[in-house]
Motif scaffolding. Structure first.
Motif, PDB file in Angstrom:
ATOM      1  N   CYS A  64      73.042 -65.157  21.085  1.00 54.01           N
ATOM      2  CA  CYS A  64      74.437 -64.725  21.061  1.00 54.01           C
ATOM      3  C   CYS A  64      74.527 -63.265  20.612  1.00 54.01           C
ATOM      4  O   CYS A  64      74.303 -62.952  19.435  1.00 54.01           O
ATOM      5  CB  CYS A  64      75.254 -65.622  20.138  1.00 54.01           C
ATOM      6  N   ASN A  65      74.873 -62.389  21.536  1.00 56.87           N
ATOM      7  CA  ASN A  65      75.012 -60.971  21.220  1.00 56.87           C
ATOM      8  C   ASN A  65      76.257 -60.707  20.371  1.00 56.87           C
ATOM      9  O   ASN A  65      76.331 -59.709  19.667  1.00 56.87           O
ATOM     10  CB  ASN A  65      75.089 -60.158  22.518  1.00 56.87           C
ATOM     11  N   THR A  66      77.212 -61.631  20.416  1.00 53.66           N
ATOM     12  CA  THR A  66      78.423 -61.494  19.607  1.00 53.66           C
ATOM     13  C   THR A  66      78.128 -61.747  18.136  1.00 53.66           C
ATOM     14  O   THR A  66      78.597 -61.019  17.257  1.00 53.66           O
ATOM     15  CB  THR A  66      79.511 -62.470  20.094  1.00 53.66           C
ATOM     16  N   CYS A  67      77.343 -62.783  17.859  1.00 55.06           N
ATOM     17  CA  CYS A  67      77.065 -63.181  16.478  1.00 55.06           C
ATOM     18  C   CYS A  67      75.836 -62.499  15.895  1.00 55.06           C
ATOM     19  O   CYS A  67      75.790 -62.215  14.690  1.00 55.06           O
ATOM     20  CB  CYS A  67      76.886 -64.698  16.399  1.00 55.06           C
ATOM     21  N   THR A  68      74.817 -62.259  16.718  1.00 54.27           N
ATOM     22  CA  THR A  68      73.573 -61.636  16.226  1.00 54.27           C
ATOM     23  C   THR A  68      73.205 -60.472  17.143  1.00 54.27           C
ATOM     24  O   THR A  68      72.259 -60.573  17.927  1.00 54.27           O
ATOM     25  CB  THR A  68      72.423 -62.662  16.176  1.00 54.27           C
ATOM     26  N   PRO A  69      73.940 -59.361  17.050  1.00 49.41           N
ATOM     27  CA  PRO A  69      73.685 -58.209  17.926  1.00 49.41           C
ATOM     28  C   PRO A  69      72.390 -57.494  17.576  1.00 49.41           C
ATOM     29  O   PRO A  69      71.800 -57.730  16.515  1.00 49.41           O
ATOM     30  CB  PRO A  69      74.905 -57.309  17.684  1.00 49.41           C
ATOM     31  N   LYS A  70      71.961 -56.611  18.471  1.00 49.36           N
ATOM     32  CA  LYS A  70      70.742 -55.846  18.257  1.00 49.36           C
ATOM     33  C   LYS A  70      70.873 -55.033  16.978  1.00 49.36           C
ATOM     34  O   LYS A  70      71.901 -54.443  16.695  1.00 49.36           O
ATOM     35  CB  LYS A  70      70.494 -54.921  19.446  1.00 49.36           C
TER      36      LYS A  70
END
Length: 374
Positions: A50-56
């Motif tokens: 999940c890029n929303t919750c755990t972005p780069k």
């Protein structure tokens, strides 16, 4: 003036069946309703990041299929296809402010999970996204069965053989980290042919020299007892044949190659120490996982958008919707049947016209009901 592209009804049905089969292959082995966390480190399952919750820039994390539906609906998700021996992270300390709706009682983290740059939406040695809007080269991506990263065919360091879909691939980096795989590749991986292996093993089948035969005759029982007590090591046999190719880049392995690896205690210990003991497990393959998905019968509790919507309506509204849906389905079937019988193709204008007629009939029906109710 160019003609509008057309497709036949058969093309539409075949494409729909192909998409359904692909979805069943990838998702069929995973539960879409229950978080997989209680199962521990699942042997293989469909995963998402999940890029929303755990972005780069943060900690990598992965969530199971069910959590992607129930806990991350509307979020920016990266599809990771499948990963081995992974436990769902949804709602643990990596997800600040988000609690798993399906299984909230989770530990802070999963120490045995393995992560890569895939969890941030980039792949291959070039660390690019997929699909890549800036990449104008048409190139397939192939997954390494060891590190499970996806690599472009042009970045494998070797030519991609024909029928690659029937083979497993181990990338150059993983081959270099596990030197013993190069030995196996000399004998098992493409483009090694059976004739070459036979020619390399022929010296072992020739009769020994006279001195060797006399020596065998002196202690026959002792030699047989040693052979029976100590099973031969396939790897050592391969190493003694002297068959060696100058090889670099990725290696492609044909179907059934895992069964030819040596499973003696020494080799098992060596593979385990290198973290690749799963190569001895033929059920570890993505092909086995996909076969399980294709053979899984669909359940009545599947995620059906129509049924989800009906659950929120009262009984009268439900019956009205169902009758309307069945009428439209029957009329659409009759409409398409005419094209099939006449061997004609269905264009977008034909479909648009059908639904315009449906909408017109609906308006007339509403007008008539309003007249009689007035």
């Amino acid at each position: 003036m160019s003609e509008e592209p057309t497709v036949s009804l058969v093309d539409v049905l075949e494409e729909d069946e192909e998409l359904e089969e692909e979805a069943s292959a990838v998702l069929g082995g995973s539960d879409s309703d229950h978080c997989s966390y209680p199962q521990g480190y699942v042997k293989r399952q469909a995963l998402y990041a999940c890029n929303t919750c755990t972005p780069k820039g943060g900690e990598a994390a992965g969530v199971c299929l069910a959590c992607s539906y129930k806990c991350h609906e509307g979020h920016d998700l990266f599809e990771l296809y499948t990963k081995r021996n992974f436990r769902c992270d949804c709602g643990n300390r990596k997800f600040a402010g988000l609690q798993c709706k399906l299984f909230p009682e989770k530990e802070d983290g999963n120490s045995l999970n393995k992560y890569s740059h895939n969890f941030f939406g980039v792949y291959c040695t070039c660390s690019r996204p997929y699909p890549d809007p800036d990449d104008q080269v048409e190139d397939e991506m192939i997954q390494c069965v060891v590190c499970e990263d996806w690599l472009h065919g042009r970045h494998l360091g070797c030519a991609v053989p024909d029928c690659v879909e029937l083979q497993e691939m181990i990338c150059d980096s993983c081959m270099n980290r596990n030197a013993v795989l190069r030995t196996y590749a000399d004998h098992l991986a493409a483009p090694v042919q059976v004739k070459e292996e036979t020619e390399a093993e022929e010296p072992k089948t020739k009769l020994p020299r006279k001195e060797e035969k006399d020596d065998d005759l002196t202690q026959p029982s002792l030699k047989r007892s040693c052979e029976e007590a100590e099973p031969s090591c396939k790897l050592k046999e391969m190493q003694t044949t002297g068959q060696k190719r100058v090889q670099s880049g990725a290696a492609f392995w044909p179907s059934g190659w895992r069964s030819k690896l040596c499973s003696c205690s020494t080799c098992e210990e060596s593979l385990s120490g290198a973290g690749v003991s799963f190569l001895l497990d033929e059920s570890d393959t993505v092909l086995a996982y996909e076969s399980k998905g294709r053979n899984t019968e669909p359940t009545p509790q599947g995620r059906d958008p129509l049924m989800s919507a009906l659950d929120r309506l009262n009984r009268v509204q439900q019956l009205d919707i169902i009758h309307g849906y069945n009428d439209m389905k029957s009329e659409l079937k009759d409409f398409l049947q005419r094209f099939a019988e006449e061997g004609k193709v269905v264009t977008s204008d034909d479909i648009r016209q059908f639904f315009e007629q449906q909408q017109s009939r609906k308006r007339r029906r509403v007008d008539v009901e309003a007249f009689y109710c007035a």
